[in-house]
Design an enzyme around this catalytic site. Structure first.
Site: not given
Length: 724
Positions: A332, A351, A407, A436, A457
């Site tokens: 994503m 990350d 994340v 989500s 989203h």
């Protein structure tokens, strides 16, 4: 003339330059129709005019289709449920004009620079020659089928006569567009010339061909390329195959494709004057149906309004993103980084592990390489890729003016990352969470200024999915809304704006489709029947297949988290236990090769035979219509609940979000359009019956009952009560 500049040069060639005032793109409206009528009369009647060139005065392109506000007014004039006959005369006006143009006796050439679609392309097809400027941005074609219509300005008759029936149907039934070189190869345009020279090329042709004012199909002995007619085996085979494929693809739900096939079949061997009458007959039939108006409203009018900032707070200054802090480099996060970099935005891809961050950048490169030759050059690829910087250091986020977090779906993990970012950027920066299901209001507690915290989203795969759901927490402020919507505009996606709720609008409503599929399996309904019913309903795939794709385990985790969070307030669903059984059996979905389906290493996926052992088949099976009804109305009632609870503010957002978010049957125009069309009283009656048969999950909302009693619909308020 208001929309066409009419100039005659020294050689007697008329240059018609279309420039519809107040429109970013030329469109066909009443003023244009009147001006084109007058222009055709001059061309045909004035001896001094040797021919004409039609061009555009706008940088945006040549011309789009009909002004849909004008089209809507035409439908409204014909009444709430117009008969095709009441529309025919008005709709035939465009066809008659284009026919007059091509039979004026003078050579007419079209100079296409930029976008030329719909009615604009039908105008080009009515010209005797078409010259197009060579630009990667130029697209031509007849995409009307995508909004519930089909070409109604002669396109269904001229395109097959130019390129053959089989090829023309392939493009029209898919709404597929042509690039310049492709159009030239298929003889749809006559020449591709350097960008900016199409007008001169068209003018030179008119001057050199003063007697070329007749279309090929008006010449005695003309034959359709590839053949046509009931005695031509190739034509019969093409039409039979096209009908079978169309019925399969549309599951018999779409009216326009069948009308298009009928218009082509009946009109292709007739003289053009009769053929365009056939086309307009079928076009009027399609236009008179609510399906077309619903699809136009949602898929075109409301979608464009959303993209132009219909939900953007008034008075907020434009706030484009220059540097994005992208937290999380998984599928994503990497997808969001890709679309942002393509939009010219600098991206810091963060990350916890540098290898993960670098893998995310590798994903960006992989996606860009697939676009080489499709508007992407090696130089542009390098420039875009250079905008993405992988890192594990929070300090590298300094200077970012927007944050998107993607994340792991865990409140504690998200809160820790949120606080770390605030320490670098400060709470005045707008922070967006790509969750989500987790409530935005709770996540915002980790940001010192919750008014600057918002949900953003995305849907997977980000590069292909058009929708972004903007979620407002209880304290989200206008600056955050404006910033999020401006970012969505930059990356050329379609936004909807909703309020906070577990699962928000799209995940919550889409989840009911999957849940109802699982509950049907638990009742012993044949899984193949369930899957076929879902596809016949118009959904992209069956509820079990899509459950496997998103992961049964993920659904189980979301359900478990909701139970833990809500405690006694959690309302259990019958599907909960079925998900538990599947997870305990190790059937997690496609990701581990077994879910509702089995995924063998060699061969196609298939519904697993173990389902019959886990969930014994009922002796009495429902018919397919009953299953379709349950799958449909379980979604409708959840959408209605979101509206009653204020998760949705507008039916427009609800319809756009349903179609572009989870693929709700596009032919309906969306769940709210569908409920309005079939009638709220009918919806309530069906829900009452389903609730009595299958439980309270189908119970109508109080708002639906009130609407049914008052005659109100989602798009129109209750009629005013007559004075006593």
């Amino acid at each position: 003339m208001n929309t066409i500049a009419f100039d005659i040069d020294a050689d007697g060639i008329a240059i018609l330059t279309i420039d519809v005032p107040g429109q970013s793109m030329n469109v066909i409206g009443p003023d244009f129709l009147a001006d084109l009528d007058a222009a055709i009369t001059r061309i045909a009647s004035e001896e001094g005019i040797k021919g004409a060139v039609i061009a555009s005065g706008k940088d945006s392109g040549f011309m789009a289709g009909m002004d849909l506000k004008f089209f809507g007014a035409m439908l409204a004039k014909a009444g709430d449920a117009p008969a095709p006959a009441a529309l025919y005369d008005d709709l035939f006006v465009l066809n008659a004009l284009f026919r007059r143009l091509e039979s004026s006796g003078k050579p007419i050439a079209c100079a296409i620079e930029g976008t030329c679609v719909g009615g604009g392309f039908e105008l080009a097809l009515a010209c005797h020659r078409r010259f197009v400027g060579d630009s990667p941005r130029t697209q031509m074609g007849l995409p009307e089928i995508l909004i519930g219509l089909f070409p109604g300005g002669g396109g269904s008759q001229r395109l097959p006569r130019i390129m053959g029936v089989q090829a023309a149907l392939m493009y029209m039934l898919q709404g597929k567009l042509f690039r310049p070189a492709e159009a030239a190869m298929l003889k749809v345009v006559d020449a591709v010339v350097p960008q900016g020279t199409a007008v001169q090329a068209a003018r030179d042709w008119v001057q050199a061909n003063p007697t070329a004012g007749t279309q090929p199909w008006d010449v005695k002995g003309f034959k359709v390329p590839g053949g046509a007619g009931g005695f031509n085996p190739a034509f019969v085979q093409t039409m039979a195959g096209a009908l079978a494929m169309t019925l399969k693809q549309t599951q018999r739900n779409m009216h326009a494709p069948i009308a298009l096939l009928s218009a082509v079949y009946e009109g292709i061997t007739l003289p053009m004057d009769r053929a365009i009458q056939i086309e307009s007959k079928y076009f009027a039939k399609v236009a008179a149906d609510r399906q077309a108006s619903n699809m136009i409203r949602t898929l075109f009018v409301n979608k464009q309004a959303a993209e132009r900032g219909a939900r953007r707070p008034k008075g907020e200054a434009k706030a484009p993103t220059k540097k994005l802090a992208m937290l999380g480099a998984g599928m994503m996060g990497a997808g969001i980084a890709t679309v942002a970099a393509q939009a010219g935005i600098e991206v810091v891809l963060f990350d916890r592990d540098l290898a993960y961050a670098q893998k995310g950048k590798a994903h960006v490169e992989e996606v860009l390489k697939k676009r080489l030759g499709k508007g992407m050059t090696p130089e542009k690829l390098e420039q875009t890729l250079a905008r993405v910087t992988p890192t594990t250091d929070y300090a590298d986020l300094a200077g970012a003016d927007f944050v998107i977090e993607a994340v792991f779906e865990d409140v504690t993990i998200k809160a820790d990352v949120t606080k770390q970012v605030e320490a670098v950027l400060g709470a005045d920066t707008i922070f967006g969470s790509n969750t989500s299901t987790l409530p935005i209001t709770k996540l915002a507690q980790a940001w010192t200024k919750p008014e600057n915290f918002i949900g953003v989203h995305f849907f997977s795969p980000v590069e292909k999915m058009p929708l972004v759901e903007i979620i407002l927490g209880e304290k989200t402020g206008p600056a955050a809304i404006a910033k999020a919507l401006d970012f969505v505009s930059q990356i050329k996606k379609t936004p909807i704006v909703v309020h906070d709720s577990r699962g928000f609008y799209t995940s919550r409503s889409f989840g009911t489709y999957v849940q109802e599929g699982a509950e049907l399996v638990g009742e012993g309904v044949n899984p193949a029947l369930i899957e076929n019913a879902g596809k016949q309903l118009g959904m992209p795939t069956g509820p079990l297949a899509v459950s496997d794709e998103v992961s049964i385990e993920l659904g189980w985790k979301i359900m478990s988290a909701a139970k833990k969070e809500l405690g006694d307030a959690y309302v259990p669903q019958e599907s909960d236990e079925i998900m538990v059984q599947m997870v305990e059996a190790g059937r997690l979905g496609r990701k581990n090769g077994k879910g509702w389906y089995d995924y063998p290493e060699s061969g196609k996926k298939h519904l697993s035979p173990v389902l019959g052992e886990m969930f014994p088949r009922a002796a009495q099976q429902p018919d397919v219509e009953a299953v379709k009804e349950r799958l449909l109305y379980r979604q409708l009632i959840e959408c209605a609940r979101c509206f009653e609870e204020g998760v949705l503010e507008t039916p427009e957002d609800g319809d756009i979000g349903a179609i572009f978010g989870w693929g709700f049957a596009p032919y309906t125009g969306g769940p709210f359009s569908h409920m309005d069309t079939v009638g709220i009283a009918h919806v309530v009656a069906v829900l009452d019956r389903l609730a009595a048969e299958h439980g309270p999950r189908f119970a109508p909302t109080a708002q639906l009952r009130e609407m049914a009693a008052s005659g109100a619909t989602f798009y129109h308020p209750a009629p005013a009560k007559a004075a006593a």
